[in-house]
Design an enzyme around this catalytic site. Sequence first.
Site: not given
Ligand code: GRF
Length: 216
Positions: A67, A92, A111, A145, A147, A176
């Site tokens: 990492r 991720m 998030h 930590e 989120d 979002e």
């Molecule tokens: C979204 O729901 C975001 O909130 C989360 O991962 C997802 C990513 O979606 N962290 P995208 O790749 O932006 O379409």
Amino acid sequence: MARLKVAVLISGRGSNLQSLIDACAAKDFPAEIALVISNRAAAQGLARASHAGIATATIDHKAVADRAAFDAALDRAIRASGAGLVCLAGFMRLLTPGFVAAWRDRMINIHPSLLPAFPGLHTHERALAAGCRFAGCTVHFVRAETDTGPIIAQAAVPIRTDDNATSLAARVLEAEHRIYPLALRWVAEGRVRVVGERAAVAGAEAPDGAMINPAG
Ligand code: GRF
């Protein structure tokens, strides 16, 4: 007006990245995307960036030792792009405390829950299982930590009795796509200050009234 250069980190679909690309296309938007980095070469978001003429890089986490090495490569690429802000958009990978500290108050994340409820994965399934009446999303500064960190903006959406995780995710995702560009604008305008682990947005007001669900 000099625009704030931003690096966006993704792992997949990139719909939030797209909402930032679209926002940055407006001449008066105070930020521009200097680089999109993915840890996965197949991420759909890389194609979105290329289509918009934005530089991309893939840093494969499986090709580096650990990492720390991965985060060091990230850091180098971001700095080389001239970016002064990092936007995580469906990235991720867990980041090392050292990397998070280096970008403290200069790295934001979106998030899909109303934090501090439901950090981590499967947020929509968990909100449904808990019988919540509202779900939503949060843009926040990143802390070590997962989120956690000072909240810049949130959007709430109602949960309907016939919702499943897919229908709820779609409703939250629309929200979002509204709040991430908004939060980026505020940060780029220098309107967001972190004081005592709370973020204040200068000149932004809370809306009036309560949303009640069920509405009766
Ligand atoms: C979204 O729901 C975001 O909130 C989360 O991962 C997802 C990513 O979606 N962290 P995208 O790749 O932006 O379409």
